[in-house]
Design a protein around this motif. Structure first.
Motif, PDB file in Angstrom:
ATOM      1  N   GLY A  51       0.778  -1.227   0.000  1.00 51.68           N
ATOM      2  CA  GLY A  51       0.000   0.000   0.000  1.00 51.68           C
ATOM      3  C   GLY A  51       0.810   1.276   0.000  1.00 51.68           C
ATOM      4  N   GLY A  52       2.158   1.150   0.021  1.00 53.79           N
ATOM      5  CA  GLY A  52       3.008   2.327  -0.073  1.00 53.79           C
ATOM      6  C   GLY A  52       3.708   2.733   1.214  1.00 53.79           C
ATOM      7  N   HIS A  53       3.412   2.081   2.347  1.00 56.59           N
ATOM      8  CA  HIS A  53       4.024   2.427   3.626  1.00 56.59           C
ATOM      9  C   HIS A  53       5.482   1.971   3.647  1.00 56.59           C
ATOM     10  N   ALA A  54       6.398   2.873   4.036  1.00 57.33           N
ATOM     11  CA  ALA A  54       7.819   2.531   4.100  1.00 57.33           C
ATOM     12  C   ALA A  54       8.081   1.544   5.229  1.00 57.33           C
ATOM     13  N   LEU A  55       8.770   0.448   4.924  1.00 59.91           N
ATOM     14  CA  LEU A  55       9.090  -0.573   5.917  1.00 59.91           C
ATOM     15  C   LEU A  55      10.587  -0.664   6.191  1.00 59.91           C
ATOM     16  N   LEU A  56      11.373   0.150   5.503  1.00 62.41           N
ATOM     17  CA  LEU A  56      12.806   0.238   5.751  1.00 62.41           C
ATOM     18  C   LEU A  56      13.192   1.700   5.750  1.00 62.41           C
ATOM     19  N   GLU A  57      13.817   2.154   6.827  1.00 65.14           N
ATOM     20  CA  GLU A  57      14.254   3.534   6.895  1.00 65.14           C
ATOM     21  C   GLU A  57      15.247   3.809   5.765  1.00 65.14           C
ATOM     22  N   SER A  58      15.115   4.969   5.132  1.00 65.94           N
ATOM     23  CA  SER A  58      15.988   5.278   3.996  1.00 65.94           C
ATOM     24  C   SER A  58      17.459   5.259   4.399  1.00 65.94           C
ATOM     25  N   SER A  59      17.741   5.629   5.634  1.00 65.78           N
ATOM     26  CA  SER A  59      19.125   5.643   6.114  1.00 65.78           C
ATOM     27  C   SER A  59      19.691   4.244   6.299  1.00 65.78           C
ATOM     28  N   ALA A  60      18.823   3.224   6.269  1.00 66.67           N
ATOM     29  CA  ALA A  60      19.265   1.852   6.520  1.00 66.67           C
ATOM     30  C   ALA A  60      19.650   1.108   5.247  1.00 66.67           C
ATOM     31  N   VAL A  61      19.394   1.697   4.079  1.00 63.53           N
ATOM     32  CA  VAL A  61      19.709   1.008   2.829  1.00 63.53           C
ATOM     33  C   VAL A  61      21.208   0.733   2.730  1.00 63.53           C
ATOM     34  N   ALA A  62      22.032   1.691   3.124  1.00 60.83           N
ATOM     35  CA  ALA A  62      23.483   1.498   3.076  1.00 60.83           C
ATOM     36  C   ALA A  62      23.907   0.361   4.000  1.00 60.83           C
ATOM     37  N   SER A  63      23.281   0.267   5.158  1.00 65.50           N
ATOM     38  CA  SER A  63      23.611  -0.817   6.096  1.00 65.50           C
ATOM     39  C   SER A  63      23.220  -2.169   5.519  1.00 65.50           C
ATOM     40  N   LEU A  64      22.067  -2.226   4.857  1.00 60.92           N
ATOM     41  CA  LEU A  64      21.634  -3.466   4.228  1.00 60.92           C
ATOM     42  C   LEU A  64      22.649  -3.914   3.183  1.00 60.92           C
ATOM     43  N   LYS A  65      23.103  -2.978   2.373  1.00 69.27           N
ATOM     44  CA  LYS A  65      24.083  -3.298   1.333  1.00 69.27           C
ATOM     45  C   LYS A  65      25.414  -3.737   1.945  1.00 69.27           C
ATOM     46  N   ALA A  66      25.826  -3.068   3.004  1.00 70.92           N
ATOM     47  CA  ALA A  66      27.134  -3.342   3.580  1.00 70.92           C
ATOM     48  C   ALA A  66      27.176  -4.628   4.396  1.00 70.92           C
ATOM     49  N   ARG A  67      26.073  -4.961   5.073  1.00 68.97           N
ATOM     50  CA  ARG A  67      26.113  -6.047   6.037  1.00 68.97           C
ATOM     51  C   ARG A  67      25.451  -7.352   5.582  1.00 68.97           C
ATOM     52  N   LEU A  68      24.455  -7.269   4.693  1.00 67.52           N
ATOM     53  CA  LEU A  68      23.683  -8.472   4.395  1.00 67.52           C
ATOM     54  C   LEU A  68      23.637  -8.861   2.916  1.00 67.52           C
ATOM     55  N   VAL A  69      23.643  -7.901   2.019  1.00 64.20           N
ATOM     56  CA  VAL A  69      23.475  -8.242   0.606  1.00 64.20           C
ATOM     57  C   VAL A  69      24.575  -9.188   0.132  1.00 64.20           C
ATOM     58  N   GLY A  70      25.800  -8.905   0.495  1.00 62.67           N
ATOM     59  CA  GLY A  70      26.914  -9.745   0.066  1.00 62.67           C
ATOM     60  C   GLY A  70      26.943 -11.111   0.710  1.00 62.67           C
ATOM     61  N   ARG A  71      26.190 -11.292   1.770  1.00 64.06           N
ATOM     62  CA  ARG A  71      26.116 -12.575   2.496  1.00 64.06           C
ATOM     63  C   ARG A  71      25.088 -13.519   1.880  1.00 64.06           C
ATOM     64  N   ALA A  72      24.248 -13.020   0.986  1.00 64.69           N
ATOM     65  CA  ALA A  72      23.083 -13.774   0.518  1.00 64.69           C
ATOM     66  C   ALA A  72      23.438 -14.825  -0.529  1.00 64.69           C
ATOM     67  N   ARG A  73      22.820 -15.997  -0.400  1.00 63.83           N
ATOM     68  CA  ARG A  73      22.857 -16.980  -1.472  1.00 63.83           C
ATOM     69  C   ARG A  73      22.046 -16.456  -2.658  1.00 63.83           C
ATOM     70  N   ILE A  74      20.919 -15.817  -2.345  1.00 65.39           N
ATOM     71  CA  ILE A  74      20.114 -15.167  -3.373  1.00 65.39           C
ATOM     72  C   ILE A  74      19.354 -14.012  -2.751  1.00 65.39           C
ATOM     73  N   ILE A  75      19.247 -12.911  -3.470  1.00 68.35           N
ATOM     74  CA  ILE A  75      18.481 -11.747  -3.052  1.00 68.35           C
ATOM     75  C   ILE A  75      17.344 -11.571  -4.041  1.00 68.35           C
ATOM     76  N   THR A  76      16.157 -11.160  -3.547  1.00 67.16           N
ATOM     77  CA  THR A  76      14.956 -11.158  -4.393  1.00 67.16           C
ATOM     78  C   THR A  76      14.294  -9.780  -4.445  1.00 67.16           C
ATOM     79  N   PRO A  77      14.957  -8.773  -4.989  1.00 71.56           N
ATOM     80  CA  PRO A  77      14.339  -7.433  -5.030  1.00 71.56           C
ATOM     81  C   PRO A  77      13.324  -7.306  -6.161  1.00 71.56           C
ATOM     82  N   ASN A  78      12.320  -6.441  -5.945  1.00 64.74           N
ATOM     83  CA  ASN A  78      11.497  -6.019  -7.060  1.00 64.74           C
ATOM     84  C   ASN A  78      12.206  -4.860  -7.762  1.00 64.74           C
ATOM     85  N   LEU A  79      11.608  -4.321  -8.804  1.00 62.97           N
ATOM     86  CA  LEU A  79      12.289  -3.287  -9.581  1.00 62.97           C
ATOM     87  C   LEU A  79      12.625  -2.040  -8.762  1.00 62.97           C
ATOM     88  N   PRO A  80      11.686  -1.476  -7.954  1.00 64.53           N
ATOM     89  CA  PRO A  80      12.054  -0.301  -7.144  1.00 64.53           C
ATOM     90  C   PRO A  80      13.134  -0.622  -6.108  1.00 64.53           C
TER      91      PRO A  80
END
Length: 263
Positions: A112-141
């Motif tokens: 419905g459009g409600h933000a579920l991840l703080e914008s300031s946390a995107v860098a932390s997600l990239k730095a700490r978890l994305v590289g650890r993933a066997r697979i990541i499943t993002p949508n286009l946005p």
């Protein structure tokens, strides 16, 4: 029952997304679901109306107790909402589950459009978890947010893969047209495209959570990433096609379409 899946995500009281959808999905595919709840949400099919954060130390306690007792064959991560929670989850993974494969659904915005991840946390997600993933499943946005800009599906998938995961499944549901095109890109392989007819329905609440948990179940059961993706997509498509029609907004899927009623 086979394949232990620890789900680290938020709760959805309407049952369509989050932990509730994850548990249904893992169970429907024959796995064993465990949970560490990161947030309580107040939501229904019409939107998210409130979020109550779980203290990071309690998230870590949930994860460590489950891992030390039952263990896990795969860990699925959904809504984390803040940099502090991301850091906490990453620390537990490094200390208590360093070799357990990770399926990461980078949940950023609710249906419905409600933000579920703080914008300031995107860098932390990239730095700490994305590289650890066997697979990541993002949508286009989500892929655009991770990559730092927009682009076509192929270039977005490559830029997300460059962040370090072993594979990317770029979901095309937010795209236009009569078909939905998903792109699977595994490290060292050529991209593979999966095309399905776009189902004309408003009952798509929790599709991202459901797909990621279905993939995680396959990985936990020993399937290769591609095989897990193929089975997960088929499961989700049928769950959408047979959705029960509940709710006034984006309704839930039929997670139990694989389950026979107990006589």
């Amino acid at each position: 029952m086979g394949g232990r899946v620890l789900i680290v995500a938020g709760s959805d009281p309407s049952g369509g997304a989050g932990i509730q959808a994850d548990i249904k999905t893992v169970t429907a595919l024959g796995g064993y679901a465990m949970t560490a709840i990161t947030a309580l949400t107040a939501q229904n099919t019409e939107g998210v109306f409130g979020v109550h954060e779980v203290p990071p130390a309690f998230i870590a306690q949930q994860m460590r107790l489950v891992l030390s007792d039952i263990g896990a064959d795969c860990i699925k991560i959904g809504m984390l909402h803040s940099a502090e929670v991301i850091a906490t989850v990453a620390d537990v993974l490094a200390a208590d589950a360093p070799d357990v494969p990770l399926v990461l659904d980078p949940v950023m915005v609710a249906k419905g459009g409600h933000a579920l991840l703080e914008s300031s946390a995107v860098a932390s997600l990239k730095a700490r978890l994305v590289g650890r993933a066997r697979i990541i499943t993002p949508n286009l946005p989500e892929a655009a947010a991770l990559a730092g800009d927009d682009g076509d599906g192929g270039s977005l998938a490559r830029r997300v893969l460059a962040l370090g995961p072993q594979a990317v499944l770029l979901k095309g549901g937010h795209g236009a047209g009569d078909d939905v095109t998903d792109i699977l890109l595994e490290r060292g392989a050529e991209p593979e495209t999966f095309v399905s007819p776009r189902l004309k329905t408003r009952h798509t609440h929790g599709t991202g959570c459901t797909l990621a948990s279905a993939i995680a179940t396959g990985v936990a059961q020993g399937l290769a990433v591609r095989a897990a993706v193929v089975r997960a997509r088929a499961y989700v498509l049928e769950a959408i096609r047979t959705a029960p029609g509940y709710g006034k907004g984006h309704g839930p899927l039929n997670h139990g379409h694989t389950v026979r009623p107990f006589a």
